[in-house]
Design a protein around this motif. Structure first.
Motif, PDB file in Angstrom:
ATOM      1  N   PRO A 321       0.731  -1.152   0.085  1.00 59.81           N
ATOM      2  CA  PRO A 321      -0.036   0.014  -0.067  1.00 59.81           C
ATOM      3  C   PRO A 321       0.828   1.197   0.063  1.00 59.81           C
ATOM      4  CG  PRO A 321      -0.622  -1.583   1.675  1.00 59.81           C
ATOM      5  CD  PRO A 321       0.650  -2.003   1.458  1.00 59.81           C
ATOM      6  N   GLY A 322       0.318   2.353  -0.365  1.00 62.27           N
ATOM      7  CA  GLY A 322       0.836   3.549  -0.410  1.00 62.27           C
ATOM      8  C   GLY A 322       0.341   4.698   0.384  1.00 62.27           C
ATOM      9  N   LEU A 323       0.981   5.933   0.338  1.00 63.48           N
ATOM     10  CA  LEU A 323       0.466   7.030   1.033  1.00 63.48           C
ATOM     11  C   LEU A 323      -0.184   7.799  -0.056  1.00 63.48           C
ATOM     12  CD1 LEU A 323       3.716   8.576   2.565  1.00 63.48           C
ATOM     13  CD2 LEU A 323       1.794   7.803   3.890  1.00 63.48           C
ATOM     14  N   MET A 324      -0.009   7.803  -1.402  1.00 61.33           N
ATOM     15  CA  MET A 324      -0.719   8.581  -2.386  1.00 61.33           C
ATOM     16  C   MET A 324      -1.499   7.412  -3.344  1.00 61.33           C
ATOM     17  SD  MET A 324       2.446  11.191  -3.345  1.00 61.33           S
ATOM     18  CE  MET A 324       1.536  11.980  -4.370  1.00 61.33           C
ATOM     19  N   PRO A 325      -2.674   7.149  -2.958  1.00 61.59           N
ATOM     20  CA  PRO A 325      -3.548   6.128  -3.916  1.00 61.59           C
ATOM     21  C   PRO A 325      -4.063   6.600  -5.192  1.00 61.59           C
ATOM     22  CG  PRO A 325      -4.996   7.129  -2.192  1.00 61.59           C
ATOM     23  CD  PRO A 325      -3.454   8.039  -2.039  1.00 61.59           C
ATOM     24  N   PRO A 326      -3.922   5.602  -6.051  1.00 60.00           N
ATOM     25  CA  PRO A 326      -4.500   5.859  -7.519  1.00 60.00           C
ATOM     26  C   PRO A 326      -5.782   6.661  -7.694  1.00 60.00           C
ATOM     27  CG  PRO A 326      -4.007   3.524  -7.276  1.00 60.00           C
ATOM     28  CD  PRO A 326      -4.071   4.174  -6.016  1.00 60.00           C
ATOM     29  N   PHE A 327      -6.490   6.473  -6.631  1.00 58.50           N
ATOM     30  CA  PHE A 327      -7.739   7.440  -6.439  1.00 58.50           C
ATOM     31  C   PHE A 327      -7.572   8.785  -6.918  1.00 58.50           C
ATOM     32  CE2 PHE A 327     -10.649  10.278  -4.322  1.00 58.50           C
ATOM     33  CZ  PHE A 327     -11.910   9.523  -4.262  1.00 58.50           C
ATOM     34  N   TYR A 328      -6.489   9.566  -6.612  1.00 56.56           N
ATOM     35  CA  TYR A 328      -6.199  10.715  -6.779  1.00 56.56           C
ATOM     36  C   TYR A 328      -5.729  11.120  -8.177  1.00 56.56           C
ATOM     37  CZ  TYR A 328      -7.163  11.561  -1.820  1.00 56.56           C
ATOM     38  OH  TYR A 328      -7.493  11.698  -0.655  1.00 56.56           O
ATOM     39  N   TYR A 329      -5.245  10.026  -9.045  1.00 55.92           N
ATOM     40  CA  TYR A 329      -4.537  10.206 -10.106  1.00 55.92           C
ATOM     41  C   TYR A 329      -5.379  10.393 -11.340  1.00 55.92           C
ATOM     42  CZ  TYR A 329      -1.767   8.785 -14.257  1.00 55.92           C
ATOM     43  OH  TYR A 329      -1.197   8.491 -15.580  1.00 55.92           O
ATOM     44  N   GLU A 330      -6.681   9.557 -11.340  1.00 60.35           N
ATOM     45  CA  GLU A 330      -7.789   9.636 -12.418  1.00 60.35           C
ATOM     46  C   GLU A 330      -8.263  10.975 -12.675  1.00 60.35           C
ATOM     47  OE1 GLU A 330      -8.131   6.967 -13.763  1.00 60.35           O
ATOM     48  OE2 GLU A 330      -7.283   5.411 -12.295  1.00 60.35           O
ATOM     49  N   GLU A 331      -8.322  11.076 -13.902  1.00 55.45           N
ATOM     50  CA  GLU A 331      -8.943  12.403 -14.693  1.00 55.45           C
ATOM     51  C   GLU A 331     -10.530  12.541 -14.050  1.00 55.45           C
ATOM     52  OE1 GLU A 331      -8.869  15.923 -16.627  1.00 55.45           O
ATOM     53  OE2 GLU A 331      -7.139  14.516 -16.325  1.00 55.45           O
ATOM     54  N   LYS A 332     -11.147  11.461 -14.144  1.00 58.25           N
ATOM     55  CA  LYS A 332     -12.496  11.427 -13.539  1.00 58.25           C
ATOM     56  C   LYS A 332     -12.554  10.931 -12.086  1.00 58.25           C
ATOM     57  CE  LYS A 332     -17.305  10.028 -14.135  1.00 58.25           C
ATOM     58  NZ  LYS A 332     -18.235   9.334 -15.188  1.00 58.25           N
ATOM     59  N   THR A 333     -12.639  11.456 -10.907  1.00 58.54           N
ATOM     60  CA  THR A 333     -12.795  10.761  -9.792  1.00 58.54           C
ATOM     61  C   THR A 333     -13.550   9.637  -9.616  1.00 58.54           C
ATOM     62  OG1 THR A 333     -12.019  13.073  -8.837  1.00 58.54           O
ATOM     63  CG2 THR A 333     -12.876  11.344  -7.155  1.00 58.54           C
ATOM     64  N   PRO A 334     -13.087   8.660  -9.201  1.00 55.58           N
ATOM     65  CA  PRO A 334     -13.964   7.425  -8.904  1.00 55.58           C
ATOM     66  C   PRO A 334     -14.768   7.963  -7.497  1.00 55.58           C
ATOM     67  CG  PRO A 334     -11.645   6.871  -8.916  1.00 55.58           C
ATOM     68  CD  PRO A 334     -11.673   8.219  -8.862  1.00 55.58           C
ATOM     69  N   VAL A 335     -16.139   7.361  -7.962  1.00 57.16           N
ATOM     70  CA  VAL A 335     -17.187   7.927  -6.860  1.00 57.16           C
ATOM     71  C   VAL A 335     -17.913   6.577  -6.382  1.00 57.16           C
ATOM     72  CG1 VAL A 335     -17.709  10.150  -7.647  1.00 57.16           C
ATOM     73  CG2 VAL A 335     -19.041   8.237  -8.598  1.00 57.16           C
ATOM     74  N   THR A 336     -17.690   5.334  -7.039  1.00 57.87           N
ATOM     75  CA  THR A 336     -18.394   4.193  -6.419  1.00 57.87           C
ATOM     76  C   THR A 336     -17.481   3.054  -6.150  1.00 57.87           C
ATOM     77  OG1 THR A 336     -18.810   3.016  -8.552  1.00 57.87           O
ATOM     78  CG2 THR A 336     -20.485   4.559  -8.135  1.00 57.87           C
ATOM     79  N   LEU A 337     -17.664   2.065  -5.446  1.00 60.14           N
ATOM     80  CA  LEU A 337     -16.776   1.122  -4.898  1.00 60.14           C
ATOM     81  C   LEU A 337     -16.279   0.250  -6.249  1.00 60.14           C
ATOM     82  CD1 LEU A 337     -15.247  -0.484  -2.718  1.00 60.14           C
ATOM     83  CD2 LEU A 337     -17.216  -2.066  -2.676  1.00 60.14           C
ATOM     84  N   ASP A 338     -17.052   0.046  -7.271  1.00 57.99           N
ATOM     85  CA  ASP A 338     -16.584  -0.602  -8.350  1.00 57.99           C
ATOM     86  C   ASP A 338     -15.641   0.201  -9.182  1.00 57.99           C
ATOM     87  OD1 ASP A 338     -18.105  -2.720  -8.035  1.00 57.99           O
ATOM     88  OD2 ASP A 338     -19.709  -1.993  -9.164  1.00 57.99           O
TER      89      ASP A 338
END
Length: 378
Positions: A321-338
């Motif tokens: 695991p990391g301090l900076m997750p891929p969540f913040y990399y995406e152009e469109k922020t993931p909003v659902t668990l999927d």
């Protein structure tokens, strides 16, 4: 406070909390207790229960004590339901008492408790002393009964003066202490200015002596290859909130970005810290210890990890695991668990092919999104 005002306030106090339904009741005494609560003030509830012993079976015990040793004497009677008469905020060694109740009950048996939450106490003060006087009293009450009762350098003095009585605890701390003691919350309700909780024994209590009040806390997270690690963070939730995660999942559900709807566990300072990502600064300790790397999937709690698909669980464990997750990399922020899982899956697949190149690309992409686009989790 007028009864009408108190009812209006308490009806706003719980949103989608656990509620016991008639069809779910296997022990009739539970319905009797819920009937006693309805429309009565706290003292009247206890008086009604004491004056109507014929309404309860011999498997129900009413006890008024703050002594764990007194509770242990109940073991021989094998109670199925224990009614704790003393308000939880008037019990000094509350965790020890709840553990003792767990010890004398069998799996699936019940503990009923009551107290007045910090929010209710504040509302009572504000209604009794309207205007600036009420606000000053509220501030004093908060500093003395909330802050001084928890800070390590004032706690000893507070306990010496008050003997641990009339402490101020928010709803989330009360529920968290119950869950920590091995009880599942099956009913919680406000009625006439009092908070009532019904718990069912489902686990053994956690008997750690560690304090749960510090500014920096250690949270259990699933690490590389399934090893459990302790992640450091600044406290952003009320004490004992970490034990409520399964309960939150069941009764609140996930909102945008994988957070919980109506997360009442987060305190005022926590919302501020999270908006600025200050709460994650202590995680650099984990970076130095080698538990985390700079870029990587989010370190997940066991409860949250269990929501992932079996495929994603295997993939998640294959990288640190990391301090900076891929969540913040995406152009469109993931909003659902999927969408969150798909985001992590793309990162993991790319990382396995080119580890350094992937982390380098994700690092600068995340920095750009955080700094220039002010991207945050919802």
């Amino acid at each position: 406070m007028k009864n009408k005002e108190l009812r209006q306030y308490t009806e706003r106090g719980v949103r989608e909390g656990a509620k016991l339904h008639v069809e779910d009741v296997e022990f009739s005494d539970l319905l009797t207790v819920l009937y006693a609560i309805n429309g009565r003030k706290p003292d009247a509830v206890l008086e009604w229960l004491n004056n109507h012993p014929n309404k309860l079976s011999e498997k129900t015990v009413i006890i008024d004590t703050d002594d764990p040793e007194e509770v242990k004497k109940l073991a021989s009677s094998k109670p199925k339901l224990i009614l704790n008469q003393r308000g939880l905020s008037y019990i000094r060694h509350l965790n020890l008492l709840l553990n003792a109740y767990n010890d004398v009950l069998d799996q699936g048996d019940y503990l009923w408790c009551h107290t007045r939450t910090s929010a209710l106490k504040r509302q009572v003060l504000m209604n009794a002393c309207p205007g600036i006087r009420g606000k000053l009293w509220s501030i004093y009450y908060y500093i003395w009964h909330r802050m001084c009762s928890k800070m390590f350098f004032t706690r000893w003095f507070y306990m010496a003066v008050t003997k641990g009585e009339n402490r101020s605890m928010p709803r989330s701390e009360i529920l968290g202490r119950m869950c920590r003691a091995g009880f599942e919350i099956i009913d919680e309700r406000f009625s006439m200015g009092e908070f009532y909780i019904l718990g069912r024994k489902v686990n053994e209590p956690r008997r750690t002596k560690a304090r749960n009040y510090g500014m920096i806390i250690r949270l259990g997270r699933v690490g590389y290859k399934g090893k459990m690690i302790k992640v450091y963070k600044f406290r952003s939730m009320y004490a004992y909130s970490e034990y409520l995660q399964p309960y939150m999942m069941e009764h609140e559900g996930l909102a945008r970005g994988g957070k919980y709807f109506h997360d009442y566990r987060i305190n005022f300072w926590g919302r501020l810290f999270r908006s600025c990502m200050i709460d994650e600064i202590p995680m650099f300790i984990n970076l130095l210890k080698g538990d985390l790397k700079l870029v990587g999937v989010r370190p997940l709690s066991r409860a949250y990890f269990s929501l992932y698909t079996p495929e994603m669980q295997r993939m998640h464990l294959s990288v640190k695991p990391g301090l900076m997750p891929p969540f913040y990399y995406e152009e469109k922020t993931p909003v659902t668990l999927d969408e969150i899982q798909e985001s992590e899956k793309r990162y993991i697949e790319a990382y396995h092919e080119h580890p350094f190149r992937t982390d380098w690309r994700y690092f600068w992409g995340i920095v750009g999104n955080l700094v220039f686009k002010r991207k945050r989790s919802h």
